[in-house]
Motif scaffolding. Structure first.
Motif, PDB file in Angstrom:
ATOM      1  N   VAL A  35      43.450  67.703  -2.037  1.00 25.21           N
ATOM      2  CA  VAL A  35      43.137  68.409  -3.146  1.00 25.21           C
ATOM      3  C   VAL A  35      42.022  67.737  -3.667  1.00 25.21           C
ATOM      4  CG1 VAL A  35      44.856  67.254  -4.632  1.00 25.21           C
ATOM      5  CG2 VAL A  35      44.197  69.596  -4.983  1.00 25.21           C
ATOM      6  N   GLU A  36      40.858  68.555  -3.998  1.00 26.25           N
ATOM      7  CA  GLU A  36      39.737  68.313  -4.851  1.00 26.25           C
ATOM      8  C   GLU A  36      40.193  68.798  -6.318  1.00 26.25           C
ATOM      9  OE1 GLU A  36      36.900  67.185  -3.707  1.00 26.25           O
ATOM     10  OE2 GLU A  36      37.521  67.253  -1.682  1.00 26.25           O
ATOM     11  N   ILE A  37      40.156  67.816  -7.315  1.00 20.44           N
ATOM     12  CA  ILE A  37      40.277  68.168  -8.693  1.00 20.44           C
ATOM     13  C   ILE A  37      39.104  68.203  -9.660  1.00 20.44           C
ATOM     14  CG2 ILE A  37      41.778  67.560 -10.396  1.00 20.44           C
ATOM     15  CD1 ILE A  37      43.755  66.272  -8.411  1.00 20.44           C
ATOM     16  N   SER A  38      39.039  69.272 -10.366  1.00 19.51           N
ATOM     17  CA  SER A  38      37.847  69.043 -11.315  1.00 19.51           C
ATOM     18  C   SER A  38      38.541  69.550 -12.760  1.00 19.51           C
ATOM     19  CB  SER A  38      36.757  70.052 -11.078  1.00 19.51           C
ATOM     20  OG  SER A  38      37.163  71.370 -11.113  1.00 19.51           O
ATOM     21  N   ILE A  39      37.927  68.468 -13.815  1.00 21.60           N
ATOM     22  CA  ILE A  39      38.622  68.637 -15.079  1.00 21.60           C
ATOM     23  C   ILE A  39      37.365  69.404 -15.876  1.00 21.60           C
ATOM     24  CG2 ILE A  39      39.776  67.479 -17.075  1.00 21.60           C
ATOM     25  CD1 ILE A  39      41.216  67.241 -14.262  1.00 21.60           C
ATOM     26  N   THR A  40      37.932  70.558 -16.639  1.00 24.09           N
ATOM     27  CA  THR A  40      37.133  70.870 -17.546  1.00 24.09           C
ATOM     28  C   THR A  40      37.343  71.201 -19.015  1.00 24.09           C
ATOM     29  OG1 THR A  40      37.819  73.228 -17.112  1.00 24.09           O
ATOM     30  CG2 THR A  40      36.281  72.632 -15.723  1.00 24.09           C
ATOM     31  N   ASN A  41      36.486  71.140 -19.784  1.00 23.03           N
ATOM     32  CA  ASN A  41      36.848  71.379 -21.312  1.00 23.03           C
ATOM     33  C   ASN A  41      37.326  70.014 -22.004  1.00 23.03           C
ATOM     34  OD1 ASN A  41      36.850  73.352 -23.302  1.00 23.03           O
ATOM     35  ND2 ASN A  41      39.118  73.207 -23.580  1.00 23.03           N
ATOM     36  N   LEU A  42      36.680  69.103 -21.533  1.00 22.09           N
ATOM     37  CA  LEU A  42      37.149  67.642 -22.158  1.00 22.09           C
ATOM     38  C   LEU A  42      36.297  67.644 -23.349  1.00 22.09           C
ATOM     39  CD1 LEU A  42      36.741  65.526 -18.897  1.00 22.09           C
ATOM     40  CD2 LEU A  42      38.861  65.483 -20.652  1.00 22.09           C
ATOM     41  N   ARG A  43      37.000  67.277 -24.490  1.00 24.04           N
ATOM     42  CA  ARG A  43      36.284  67.175 -25.716  1.00 24.04           C
ATOM     43  C   ARG A  43      35.407  65.835 -26.096  1.00 24.04           C
ATOM     44  NH1 ARG A  43      40.999  66.761 -30.111  1.00 24.04           N
ATOM     45  NH2 ARG A  43      41.978  64.642 -29.378  1.00 24.04           N
ATOM     46  N   SER A  44      35.532  65.026 -25.186  1.00 27.89           N
ATOM     47  CA  SER A  44      34.558  63.672 -25.189  1.00 27.89           C
ATOM     48  C   SER A  44      34.713  63.214 -23.742  1.00 27.89           C
ATOM     49  CB  SER A  44      35.101  62.862 -26.137  1.00 27.89           C
ATOM     50  OG  SER A  44      36.308  62.176 -25.765  1.00 27.89           O
ATOM     51  N   THR A  45      33.773  62.252 -23.595  1.00 34.10           N
ATOM     52  CA  THR A  45      33.968  61.416 -22.445  1.00 34.10           C
ATOM     53  C   THR A  45      34.333  60.055 -22.533  1.00 34.10           C
ATOM     54  OG1 THR A  45      31.466  60.475 -22.759  1.00 34.10           O
ATOM     55  CG2 THR A  45      31.858  62.656 -21.359  1.00 34.10           C
ATOM     56  N   ARG A  46      35.062  59.822 -23.618  1.00 34.75           N
ATOM     57  CA  ARG A  46      35.634  58.482 -23.984  1.00 34.75           C
ATOM     58  C   ARG A  46      36.981  58.463 -23.082  1.00 34.75           C
ATOM     59  NH1 ARG A  46      35.173  60.105 -29.491  1.00 34.75           N
ATOM     60  NH2 ARG A  46      37.333  60.254 -29.477  1.00 34.75           N
ATOM     61  N   GLY A  47      37.269  57.318 -22.651  1.00 35.68           N
ATOM     62  CA  GLY A  47      38.747  56.909 -22.062  1.00 35.68           C
ATOM     63  C   GLY A  47      38.759  57.431 -20.854  1.00 35.68           C
ATOM     64  N   ASN A  48      40.137  57.706 -20.304  1.00 34.15           N
ATOM     65  CA  ASN A  48      40.216  58.163 -18.960  1.00 34.15           C
ATOM     66  C   ASN A  48      41.014  59.433 -18.902  1.00 34.15           C
ATOM     67  OD1 ASN A  48      39.415  55.444 -17.781  1.00 34.15           O
ATOM     68  ND2 ASN A  48      41.089  54.604 -18.699  1.00 34.15           N
ATOM     69  N   VAL A  49      41.129  59.816 -17.612  1.00 33.87           N
ATOM     70  CA  VAL A  49      41.797  60.910 -17.363  1.00 33.87           C
ATOM     71  C   VAL A  49      42.900  60.519 -16.354  1.00 33.87           C
ATOM     72  CG1 VAL A  49      41.845  63.337 -16.174  1.00 33.87           C
ATOM     73  CG2 VAL A  49      39.906  62.537 -17.572  1.00 33.87           C
ATOM     74  N   LEU A  50      44.193  60.757 -16.797  1.00 36.04           N
ATOM     75  CA  LEU A  50      45.452  60.254 -16.121  1.00 36.04           C
ATOM     76  C   LEU A  50      45.802  61.517 -15.049  1.00 36.04           C
ATOM     77  CD1 LEU A  50      47.210  58.445 -18.630  1.00 36.04           C
ATOM     78  CD2 LEU A  50      45.359  57.587 -17.125  1.00 36.04           C
ATOM     79  N   ILE A  51      46.052  61.581 -13.878  1.00 33.09           N
ATOM     80  CA  ILE A  51      46.329  62.679 -12.998  1.00 33.09           C
ATOM     81  C   ILE A  51      47.717  62.144 -12.289  1.00 33.09           C
ATOM     82  CG2 ILE A  51      45.741  64.041 -11.081  1.00 33.09           C
ATOM     83  CD1 ILE A  51      42.830  63.489 -11.858  1.00 33.09           C
ATOM     84  N   CYS A  52      48.458  63.084 -12.229  1.00 34.70           N
ATOM     85  CA  CYS A  52      49.804  63.020 -11.582  1.00 34.70           C
ATOM     86  C   CYS A  52      49.839  64.311 -10.712  1.00 34.70           C
ATOM     87  CB  CYS A  52      50.918  62.614 -12.556  1.00 34.70           C
ATOM     88  SG  CYS A  52      52.520  62.548 -11.632  1.00 34.70           S
ATOM     89  N   LEU A  53      50.144  63.923  -9.385  1.00 36.33           N
ATOM     90  CA  LEU A  53      50.609  64.952  -8.457  1.00 36.33           C
ATOM     91  C   LEU A  53      52.021  64.856  -7.967  1.00 36.33           C
ATOM     92  CD1 LEU A  53      47.509  64.077  -7.917  1.00 36.33           C
ATOM     93  CD2 LEU A  53      47.599  65.997  -6.203  1.00 36.33           C
TER      94      LEU A  53
END
Length: 153
Positions: A35-53
């Motif tokens: 699975v290729e995942i793209s995240i949109t509409n982030l309000r900033s580039t600070r921190g991390n994105v936690l992804i759970c499948l």
């Protein structure tokens, strides 16, 4: 870009040794999907994105305690991930924009203060999205999911 590999080189070496020393009669392993995942509409580039499948409807969207769940952490500055080695089946993705990089979602009175999202951009009503609304099929090929972050506070 985050990536997860299902088989390490140590396992491959062990399998090679076993196949030389003794014949193995088993069913062929089920082919894995990606699975290729793209995240949109982030309000900033600070921190991390936690992804759970997960394939577990009872554990979605909180995958803690789900032995079959796959987790990926990526920097918010590079909001794409590729997860490989997924068994064919029905999966759902939950995403948190962990802006302060503390490894969890921060809430106020039970309402997320950080961004949340899910596969198929499942609706958030009076609580988290339902597995049935977020689920999608993974087969032996590649699947893409574009997940829009939502900020409730």
């Amino acid at each position: 870009m985050g990536s997860i590999s299902a088989i390490g080189t140590g396992c491959a070496a062990l399998i090679a040794i076993l196949s030389i020393s003794a014949p193995v009669h088993s069913q062929p392993a089920a082919a894995a999907g990606t699975v290729e995942i793209s995240i949109t509409n982030l309000r900033s580039t600070r921190g991390n994105v936690l992804i759970c499948l997960t394939t577990n409807a009872r554990r979605f969207p909180d995958c803690r305690g789900d032995a079959g769940a796959r987790s990926v952490t990526i920097p918010a500055s590079v909001p794409t991930a590729r997860v490989t080695g997924l068994a064919p089946g029905t999966w759902a993705i939950a995403v948190i924009h962990d802006e302060n990089a503390n490894g969890r979602i921060d809430t106020t009175l039970g309402i997320p203060r950080e961004g949340v999202g899910s596969s198929r951009n499942a609706p958030i009503r009076m609580g988290p999205p339902r597995f049935a609304d977020a689920s999608f099929a993974i087969t032996t090929g590649s699947v893409s999911q574009s997940i829009r972050m939502r900020y409730l506070l």
